[in-house]
Design a protein around this motif. Structure first.
Motif, mmCIF file in Angstrom:
data_model
loop_
_atom_site.group_PDB
_atom_site.id
_atom_site.type_symbol
_atom_site.label_atom_id
_atom_site.label_comp_id
_atom_site.label_asym_id
_atom_site.label_seq_id
_atom_site.Cartn_x
_atom_site.Cartn_y
_atom_site.Cartn_z
ATOM 1 N N GLU A 22 12.974 1.006 2.168
ATOM 2 C CA GLU A 22 12.073 0.872 1.016
ATOM 3 C C GLU A 22 10.616 0.804 1.481
ATOM 4 O OE1 GLU A 22 10.617 0.668 -2.751
ATOM 5 O OE2 GLU A 22 12.656 1.150 -2.139
ATOM 6 N N ARG A 23 10.345 0.107 2.565
ATOM 7 C CA ARG A 23 8.984 0.030 3.096
ATOM 8 C C ARG A 23 8.497 1.413 3.521
ATOM 9 N NH1 ARG A 23 5.696 -4.146 5.245
ATOM 10 N NH2 ARG A 23 4.211 -3.325 6.742
ATOM 11 N N ARG A 24 9.354 2.173 4.197
ATOM 12 C CA ARG A 24 8.995 3.532 4.627
ATOM 13 C C ARG A 24 8.717 4.424 3.424
ATOM 14 N NH1 ARG A 24 12.214 3.022 8.734
ATOM 15 N NH2 ARG A 24 14.087 3.539 7.582
ATOM 16 N N ARG A 25 9.578 4.341 2.395
ATOM 17 C CA ARG A 25 9.356 5.141 1.181
ATOM 18 C C ARG A 25 8.036 4.773 0.510
ATOM 19 N NH1 ARG A 25 14.946 4.594 0.486
ATOM 20 N NH2 ARG A 25 14.700 2.730 -0.764
ATOM 21 N N TYR A 26 7.749 3.478 0.445
ATOM 22 C CA TYR A 26 6.505 3.037 -0.185
ATOM 23 C C TYR A 26 5.290 3.517 0.613
ATOM 24 C CZ TYR A 26 2.958 0.154 -2.310
ATOM 25 O OH TYR A 26 1.820 -0.270 -2.954
ATOM 26 N N ILE A 30 2.181 5.801 -0.816
ATOM 27 C CA ILE A 30 0.772 5.389 -0.901
ATOM 28 C C ILE A 30 -0.125 6.184 0.029
ATOM 29 C CG2 ILE A 30 1.313 3.077 -1.711
ATOM 30 C CD1 ILE A 30 0.595 2.046 1.079
ATOM 31 N N ARG A 31 0.429 6.863 1.002
ATOM 32 C CA ARG A 31 -0.406 7.710 1.877
ATOM 33 C C ARG A 31 -0.998 8.880 1.088
ATOM 34 N NH1 ARG A 31 -0.364 5.931 6.951
ATOM 35 N NH2 ARG A 31 1.522 5.010 7.774
ATOM 36 N N LYS A 32 -0.433 9.200 -0.062
ATOM 37 C CA LYS A 32 -0.929 10.300 -0.888
ATOM 38 C C LYS A 32 -2.002 9.854 -1.885
ATOM 39 C CE LYS A 32 3.522 12.514 -0.445
ATOM 40 N NZ LYS A 32 4.820 12.697 -1.047
ATOM 41 N N ASP A 135 2.788 -4.635 2.863
ATOM 42 C CA ASP A 135 3.180 -6.045 2.957
ATOM 43 C C ASP A 135 3.207 -6.704 1.582
ATOM 44 O OD1 ASP A 135 3.405 -5.807 5.695
ATOM 45 O OD2 ASP A 135 1.461 -6.748 6.112
ATOM 46 N N VAL A 136 2.169 -6.439 0.787
ATOM 47 C CA VAL A 136 2.108 -7.014 -0.566
ATOM 48 C C VAL A 136 3.264 -6.493 -1.409
ATOM 49 C CG1 VAL A 136 0.747 -7.056 -2.694
ATOM 50 C CG2 VAL A 136 -0.371 -7.383 -0.481
ATOM 51 N N TYR A 137 3.495 -5.196 -1.344
ATOM 52 C CA TYR A 137 4.586 -4.602 -2.122
ATOM 53 C C TYR A 137 5.938 -5.168 -1.692
ATOM 54 C CZ TYR A 137 7.948 -1.171 -3.782
ATOM 55 O OH TYR A 137 9.031 -0.567 -4.361
ATOM 56 N N MET A 138 6.122 -5.300 -0.381
ATOM 57 C CA MET A 138 7.425 -5.762 0.107
ATOM 58 C C MET A 138 7.655 -7.234 -0.214
ATOM 59 S SD MET A 138 8.802 -3.059 0.961
ATOM 60 C CE MET A 138 10.362 -3.737 1.468
ATOM 61 N N ARG A 139 6.600 -8.034 -0.319
ATOM 62 C CA ARG A 139 6.783 -9.427 -0.761
ATOM 63 C C ARG A 139 7.317 -9.462 -2.185
ATOM 64 N NH1 ARG A 139 1.449 -10.694 0.858
ATOM 65 N NH2 ARG A 139 1.526 -10.567 3.091
ATOM 66 N N SER A 140 6.752 -8.629 -3.048
ATOM 67 C CA SER A 140 7.254 -8.599 -4.424
ATOM 68 C C SER A 140 8.651 -7.993 -4.468
ATOM 69 C CB SER A 140 6.301 -7.834 -5.334
ATOM 70 O OG SER A 140 6.250 -6.479 -4.950
ATOM 71 N N TRP A 141 8.900 -6.992 -3.622
ATOM 72 C CA TRP A 141 10.237 -6.384 -3.564
ATOM 73 C C TRP A 141 11.253 -7.406 -3.080
ATOM 74 C CZ3 TRP A 141 13.915 -5.153 0.190
ATOM 75 C CH2 TRP A 141 14.854 -4.194 -0.172
#
Length: 153
Positions: A22-26, A30-32, A135-141
């Motif tokens: 999930e972190r890799r997909r995110y 966001i790189r785009k 990191d922020v996204y994965m905390r919420s995930w």
């Protein structure tokens, strides 16, 4: 003799893999995003400028003034009285000696700057805004999937 791993250990691997997938997909998503890409390049430029100014501006100047100040026992009058004859000798010398002295000072300044630059890069690595966002996204995930994740993710 080794003891078999508890059953929870066998279950944790897919959940940890799910976290990193999930972190890799995110990160790929966001790189785009142009705003984050622009922020990334701006932060790279600020980081490099800060490291260069710190290493070539502060440290060589600090050492150039601090070492003579320490050798003069923190007495500016002694430091000035030691440096004035050296400066007069420099001014009264021929251009070849002056050029050699200036090139020696430039080499010393650059070597001190590069020395501190290498250690500055090691001690303060660049923190990418992509990693921060992830990191922020994965905390919420993690909070959304808390019951499905192992304790140490």
């Amino acid at each position: 003799m080794t003891t078999p791993a508890p059953e929870s250990r066998a279950i944790d691997a897919p959940e940890v893999a799910a976290y990193w997938a999930e972190r890799r997909r995110y990160l790929e998503r966001i790189r785009k995003v142009p705003e984050i890409r622009q922020r990334f390049w701006r932060e790279v430029a600020v980081y490099l400028l800060r490291r260069l100014l710190w290493s070539f501006g502060f440290f060589p100047v600090f050492i150039a003034f601090w070492v003579p100040f320490v050798l003069a026992s923190f007495n500016p009058v002694v430091m000035a009285s030691d440096l004035i004859p050296l400066l007069q000798e420099f001014v009264n010398s021929n251009p070849e000696v002056q050029a050699t002295t200036i090139s020696t000072l430039v080499i010393a300044w650059a070597s001190i700057g590069f020395f501190f630059l290498v250690f500055d890069f090691v001690l303060t690595p660049f923190r990418s805004p992509y990693q921060y966002e992830a990191d922020v996204y994965m905390r919420s995930w993690e909070q959304l999937n808390h019951d499905q994740l192992p304790d140490k993710v």
